[in-house]
Design an enzyme around this catalytic site. Structure first.
Site, mmCIF file in Angstrom:
data_model
loop_
_atom_site.group_PDB
_atom_site.id
_atom_site.type_symbol
_atom_site.label_atom_id
_atom_site.label_comp_id
_atom_site.label_asym_id
_atom_site.label_seq_id
_atom_site.Cartn_x
_atom_site.Cartn_y
_atom_site.Cartn_z
ATOM 1 C CB CYS A 119 -0.891 -0.011 1.243
ATOM 2 S SG CYS A 119 -1.682 1.583 1.544
ATOM 3 C CB CYS A 152 0.992 1.204 4.789
ATOM 4 S SG CYS A 152 -0.562 0.300 5.047
ATOM 5 C CG HIS A 184 -4.048 -1.288 4.537
ATOM 6 N ND1 HIS A 184 -3.790 -0.337 3.572
ATOM 7 C CD2 HIS A 184 -4.577 -2.355 3.878
ATOM 8 C CE1 HIS A 184 -4.140 -0.813 2.374
ATOM 9 N NE2 HIS A 184 -4.622 -2.026 2.534
ATOM 10 C CG ASN A 205 -13.745 10.116 -3.877
ATOM 11 O OD1 ASN A 205 -14.821 10.699 -3.846
ATOM 12 N ND2 ASN A 205 -12.740 10.518 -4.640
ATOM 13 C CB SER A 235 -7.157 5.171 -6.640
ATOM 14 O OG SER A 235 -6.710 6.291 -5.916
ATOM 15 C CG HIS A 243 -4.126 3.394 4.224
ATOM 16 N ND1 HIS A 243 -3.177 2.574 4.777
ATOM 17 C CD2 HIS A 243 -4.283 4.412 5.104
ATOM 18 C CE1 HIS A 243 -2.766 3.082 5.927
ATOM 19 N NE2 HIS A 243 -3.426 4.201 6.153
ATOM 20 C CG HIS A 257 -6.880 8.146 1.237
ATOM 21 N ND1 HIS A 257 -7.323 6.896 0.854
ATOM 22 C CD2 HIS A 257 -6.834 8.886 0.101
ATOM 23 C CE1 HIS A 257 -7.519 6.874 -0.461
ATOM 24 N NE2 HIS A 257 -7.242 8.079 -0.947
ATOM 25 C CD GLN A 306 -7.739 12.804 -3.389
ATOM 26 O OE1 GLN A 306 -7.082 13.607 -4.038
ATOM 27 N NE2 GLN A 306 -8.372 11.790 -3.953
HETATM 28 O O1 LIG Z 1 -7.621 11.036 -6.535
HETATM 29 P P1 LIG Z 1 -7.924 9.585 -6.769
HETATM 30 O O2 LIG Z 1 -8.360 8.868 -5.532
HETATM 31 O O3 LIG Z 1 -6.811 8.864 -7.514
HETATM 32 O O4 LIG Z 1 -9.160 9.578 -7.793
HETATM 33 C C1 LIG Z 1 -10.523 9.656 -7.441
HETATM 34 O O5 LIG Z 1 -10.882 10.931 -6.924
HETATM 35 C C2 LIG Z 1 -10.738 12.050 -7.800
HETATM 36 C C3 LIG Z 1 -11.305 13.271 -7.120
HETATM 37 O O6 LIG Z 1 -12.675 13.124 -6.802
HETATM 38 C C4 LIG Z 1 -11.434 11.793 -9.147
HETATM 39 O O7 LIG Z 1 -11.099 12.813 -10.053
HETATM 40 C C5 LIG Z 1 -11.028 10.445 -9.741
HETATM 41 O O8 LIG Z 1 -11.769 10.185 -10.916
HETATM 42 C C6 LIG Z 1 -11.287 9.361 -8.707
HETATM 43 O O9 LIG Z 1 -10.922 8.092 -9.214
#
Ligand SMILES: O=P(O)(O)O[C@H]1O[C@H](CO)[C@@H](O)[C@H](O)[C@H]1O
Ligand SMILES: O=P(O)(O)O[C@H]1O[C@H](CO)[C@@H](O)[C@H](O)[C@H]1O
Lengths: 371, 371
Positions: free
Chosen positions: A52, A55, A125, A165, A173, A176, A178, A180
């Site tokens: 990961c 991690c 994780h 997300n 993606s 873990h 998290h 943003q």
């Molecule tokens: O930033 P990550 O986790 O790679 O990507 C994810 O979140 C982003 C922000 O919402 C999006 O634009 C991506 O399509 C989604 O897969």
């Protein structure tokens, strides 16, 4: 003759924050489903995964090594959508992409700067937000507050979007835990639409109430509605926050966490209020996981005022949106597709039905219950 | 010093149809993907499936038997989102759901009526739009025209939304080739936003051009841009229609089919123009299937003027939107989630890059090529 009932008949509801409508067809949930069935998120992961890139101590995809962190951990996104430094946009570059040197209202484009950060919620994780303690979630909220205050001081930052997300179904993606932070020079479309609504509401009511606020009024009204079972959209509340299925919800189990008093942004939360937010987040996400006994996917984000330097600083009321896709069970989601993309969001149960269902859900996480 | 380049640097583009922005981060496509990988649509189906509720002669979920149809086939959706008849909404019903007898700007709701139809494109269970002949696709367009003209005559119908969800990834609940028509008393949010833009554009340019139309101007500009490789967003065109990756595209391979002259709605297409639309649809969807050699999922829909009775009748310019989710290959899609839901749509390649890629794709369907 038959009587109109909001839980049987089609109607549209208006979202006063964004100025758009949602079509509500509560009888539609009865149709058979032969469409896509996805994998349930069962969430059996090791406490530490050597592969990961989030991690502690591991190398990330772009080569940097993570600290051996023990609480939350923040770093700059290796694949940031916006950067703090990029060349100035020239007229020649503009001409190349628009096909003309002249400004044209149909080809409006602008260069944009900013910063993208990743916030690991925990070194573990295998955990997710609803499985963290109140102290650990408070630490996440404090970290958001620190980032908000730090970036607010940057004159090139106009708006700070904090979001998560959760789950592969929501495009996450990496499992873990998290979230943003994408901070931009401009205020993005969605908060910009909300800010316009806040300003219009204040303007409209200025004569009778100089502190008029769209969400202060909404919190007050939903608080009063809890007395009536058929209009009760409140799931839970504490001294500082209220969790509600908004009247205009789009996603099946969409919710909002609302500051009960007029708090413009996360920078203003006291230590106690941070804990209250953590409590509300924990109570909500535990109920989410318990609906279908799975790790409930969602996208969530904070909406708040632009930064201090921005012309619209102060023009918002702190709230969090949770947009979870699941509809029928842990593997069948709601698709907002054809009609929803081309015409208008459509939902298959009422906000009141979703709120009643969520209120009926156990408050202890299914993984932590005695068997 | 480095030069600004639209294919390397972050920028925002404005969508003049809906009045919103899209964030474009072309360098982002380079990031690694450890997220959800879906099943590729390989589309191996029998010509007739006895269990399919759309195949000729079969019984549907709600019990009705389909005709033994040989071309297109239209019926009323058994699980319609809106109905032509439902009880009137009473003040008592309103009070139950809003919590108050008084109208409140934060709890706006209205009852809504309409009709939902299903349009089978072919009796063949195994085919999709790009695999049908021009004649068969023309038959689909003619059927849409018939439905449009019939429903336009209904004084209770204000807007007619024709759309298709193709592929399980886009929430299609049955792979038999079909689309839907949802006709509503009100104009839904998305076409309403477009109509407001058409009206504002006409108003703004009325002094210099009494026939000013936003999309007539856009078609003209994109036609002129084909001379420059770096600003060429046109994929193909015939006498009546142009297929373009719009300057403000959100989905990776989003396209629009635009009427080249001012045609307000599908009811006005001649037999020859219907064939031109069928040709454009076929050429576009074949290229889509060829990008990743799979049945390319998308949601598509027609935007056009409200019905003759509506106050905004005539206020549009016929166009089709195609929103396909695939980004990297046949199994990895673009997720419009956290930042996109909370803040602003974000894309990972420019409209010009997508257009160049689509132009380079073979025009013969991969299944029909000699090996
Ligand atoms: O930033 P990550 O986790 O790679 O990507 C994810 O979140 C982003 C922000 O919402 C999006 O634009 C991506 O399509 C989604 O897969
Ligand atoms: O009507 P269907 O194919 O059952 O359902 C599909 O299209 C509808 C209209 O876009 C959506 O509301 C549904 O979520 C989707 O699954």
């Amino acid at each position: 003759s038959a009587k109109f009932s909001f839980s049987d008949h089609s109607h549209r509801r208006f979202n006063p924050l964004t100025g758009s409508w949602v079509l509500c067809s509560p009888h539609r949930a009865k149709r058979p489903w032969l469409g896509q069935v996805e994998e349930a998120a069962n969430n059996q992961r090791p406490e530490y995964d050597p592969k990961c890139y989030l991690c502690p101590g591991n190398k990330r995809a772009a080569g940097t090594q993570n600290d051996n962190y023990t609480s939350t951990y923040v770093f700059t996104n290796d694949y940031a959508a916006v950067h703090s430094n990029q060349p100035e946009c020239s007229t020649a570059a503009l001409e190349q992409v628009t096909g003309s040197r002249l400004p044209n209202e149909l080809f409006r484009v602008e260069s944009t700067c900013g910063q993208c950060k990743v916030v690991c919620f925990s070194p573990r994780h295998d955990l997710t937000l609803p499985e963290l303690s109140i102290d650990q979630i408070s630490q996440v909220v404090s970290t958001w507050q620190d980032i908000f205050c730090e970036l607010s001081a940057d004159p090139n930052i106009g708006y700070i979007q904090i979001f998560e997300n959760k789950g592969a179904m929501m495009g996450c993606s990496n499992p873990h835990p998290h979230g943003q932070v994408w901070a931009m020079s401009d205020v993005p479309s969605e908060p910009a639409a909300e800010i316009a609504s806040f300003k219009a509401f204040r303007q409209k009511h200025a004569a009778s109430d100089s502190h008029a606020c769209l969400l202060c009024s909404y919190v007050y009204a939903e608080g009063a509605n809890t007395a009536s079972e058929s209009a009760n959209r409140v799931l839970l509340q504490n001294e500082t926050f209220m969790v509600v299925v908004p009247f205009w919800a789009v996603w099946p189990f969409e919710t909002m966490i609302l500051a009960k008093s007029h708090i413009p942004h996360i920078g203003e939360l006291s230590q106690l209020q941070i804990q209250h937010l953590a409590e509300a987040m924990q109570a909500l996400t535990i109920r989410y996981d318990n609906i279908f006994q799975c790790s409930f996917p969602y996208s969530m984000g904070l909406h708040q005022s632009p930064t201090a330097n921005h012309v619209d600083a102060g023009c918002c009321h702190l709230h969090l949106h949770f947009y979870p896709p699941l509809l029928r069970n842990s593997t069948v989601r709601k698709f907002l597709v054809g009609f929803e993309m081309m015409a208008e969001p459509q939902r298959d149960l009422t906000a009141e039905q979703a709120a009643a269902r969520l209120r009926s859900i156990e408050s202890i996480h299914y993984k932590h219950r005695a068997h």
